[in-house]
Design a protein around this motif. Structure first.
Motif, PDB file in Angstrom:
ATOM      1  N   ILE A   7       0.860  -1.175   0.000  1.00  0.00           N
ATOM      2  CA  ILE A   7       0.000   0.000   0.000  1.00  0.00           C
ATOM      3  C   ILE A   7       0.903   1.233   0.000  1.00  0.00           C
ATOM      4  O   ILE A   7       1.840   1.326   0.810  1.00  0.00           O
ATOM      5  CB  ILE A   7      -0.933   0.015   1.216  1.00  0.00           C
ATOM      6  N   ASN A   9       0.402   5.495  -0.235  1.00  0.00           N
ATOM      7  CA  ASN A   9      -0.518   6.633  -0.261  1.00  0.00           C
ATOM      8  C   ASN A   9      -1.973   6.171  -0.342  1.00  0.00           C
ATOM      9  O   ASN A   9      -2.788   6.738  -1.085  1.00  0.00           O
ATOM     10  CB  ASN A   9      -0.193   7.558  -1.448  1.00  0.00           C
ATOM     11  N   GLY A  10      -2.280   5.129   0.392  1.00  0.00           N
ATOM     12  CA  GLY A  10      -3.644   4.634   0.464  1.00  0.00           C
ATOM     13  C   GLY A  10      -4.090   3.775  -0.698  1.00  0.00           C
ATOM     14  O   GLY A  10      -5.238   3.337  -0.744  1.00  0.00           O
ATOM     15  N   LYS A  11      -3.192   3.520  -1.648  1.00  0.00           N
ATOM     16  CA  LYS A  11      -3.543   2.731  -2.819  1.00  0.00           C
ATOM     17  C   LYS A  11      -2.717   1.451  -2.853  1.00  0.00           C
ATOM     18  O   LYS A  11      -1.534   1.448  -2.506  1.00  0.00           O
ATOM     19  CB  LYS A  11      -3.311   3.532  -4.104  1.00  0.00           C
ATOM     20  N   THR A  12      -3.346   0.365  -3.293  1.00  0.00           N
ATOM     21  CA  THR A  12      -2.648  -0.903  -3.380  1.00  0.00           C
ATOM     22  C   THR A  12      -1.795  -0.970  -4.637  1.00  0.00           C
ATOM     23  O   THR A  12      -2.111  -0.341  -5.659  1.00  0.00           O
ATOM     24  CB  THR A  12      -3.635  -2.083  -3.388  1.00  0.00           C
TER      25      THR A  12
END
Length: 283
Positions: A7, A9-12
């Motif tokens: 992960i 910055n909040g993204k996978t």
């Protein structure tokens, strides 16, 4: 080649780990997830894409389990000869004993595994796992290894009181009670997985150790067997089982306590390490 999911910055995302383990070539712009990549691309294609991919510092990433969106996490029970004996099974099972775990029951490398407070029988099972590359049904034994993308490590945390007193599936599926990772090593790096040695430790003390060749049902058999039950999909995980030396079979029994450190290691694959924490929401 080692591949991690993460992960940022909040993204996978996912990518190829550098040889020194300090950087990741981020492949997320090419494929949305490792599962999506495995479905359409070879390990060689991932390696080529990594040569021009953005580089991330590993310290900036939060590792996740290797395939967080896998369709199936399949685990084999009683599949090492000595473990079957310590569990009271004098005769080897006639067929593989397989069960499913859900994604929410696993944490990544160096994340805490949760010990439910409703039972003091939380046990460890250190395991070696296969990542499926090419899916399919009714896969022949002779073709099974062609369906393997790579390998990873798994800790099949188990609440024995629930496993034996309620059901196997319940005892094996407590929230964040197991672990997986830290990465996937692609199959081209491992010429013979049966030659690998699996070791499990608690607080630095070796509790489990056996070669993968000690399996009752080998990797091709597990793949072929499940594919006769249901289709396998790219990214599916099949864990081969655990060796002898689990806590419930010791005299006296030795279950996991808060603060214990569980390590699963296979040379050539890596080391999965997790500390035990209390699940404060469990009762």
């Amino acid at each position: 080649m080692k591949i991690v999911s993460f992960i940022l910055n909040g993204k996978t995302g996912f990518g190829v780990l550098s040889q020194d383990g300090q950087q990741v070539a981020d492949l997320t712009a090419h494929w949305p997830s490792l599962k999506a990549a495995v479905a359409v691309a070879s390990a060689a294609a991932l390696h080529t894409a990594a040569e021009s991919a953005p580089i991330r510092a590993i310290s900036d990433l939060e590792l996740t389990i290797p395939v967080p969106d896998a369709d199936r996490f399949i685990c084999a029970g009683l599949n090492f000869k000595a473990h079957a004996l310590e569990g009271g099974h004098q005769d080897a099972p006639a067929h593989p004993s397989l069960f499913l775990r859900s994604a929410s029951t696993f944490v990544a490398h160096e994340q805490p595994i949760l010990r439910p407070t409703w039972s003091d029988s939380f046990d460890y099972e250190c395991e070696f796992a296969v990542v499926i590359g090419k899916g399919g049904r009714h896969i022949a034994l002779a073709d099974a290894m062609d369906h393997v993308f790579g390998y990873t490590l798994l800790m099949d945390g188990t609440v024995r009181e629930v496993q034996f007193g309620h059901s196997l599936v319940a005892g094996k599926n407590f929230y964040r009670s197991g672990a997986m990772g830290p990465w996937i090593v692609t199959a081209d790096e491992i010429s013979d997985p049966a030659s690998l040695q699996l070791t499990g430790r608690v607080n630095g003390e070796q509790r489990q150790s056996a070669p993968i060749s000690d399996l009752i049902f080998d990797i091709p058999t597990l793949i072929s067997y499940w594919s006769r039950v249901d289709a396998l999909s790219p990214g599916d995980i099949i864990s081969v089982g655990t060796p002898a030396g689990v806590g419930f079979a010791m005299d006296p029994k030795s279950f996991l306590q808060v603060g214990d450190i569980v390590e699963t290691e296979v040379p050539g694959i890596g080391l999965l390490r997790n500390v035990v924490a209390a699940d404060e929401q469990s009762s």
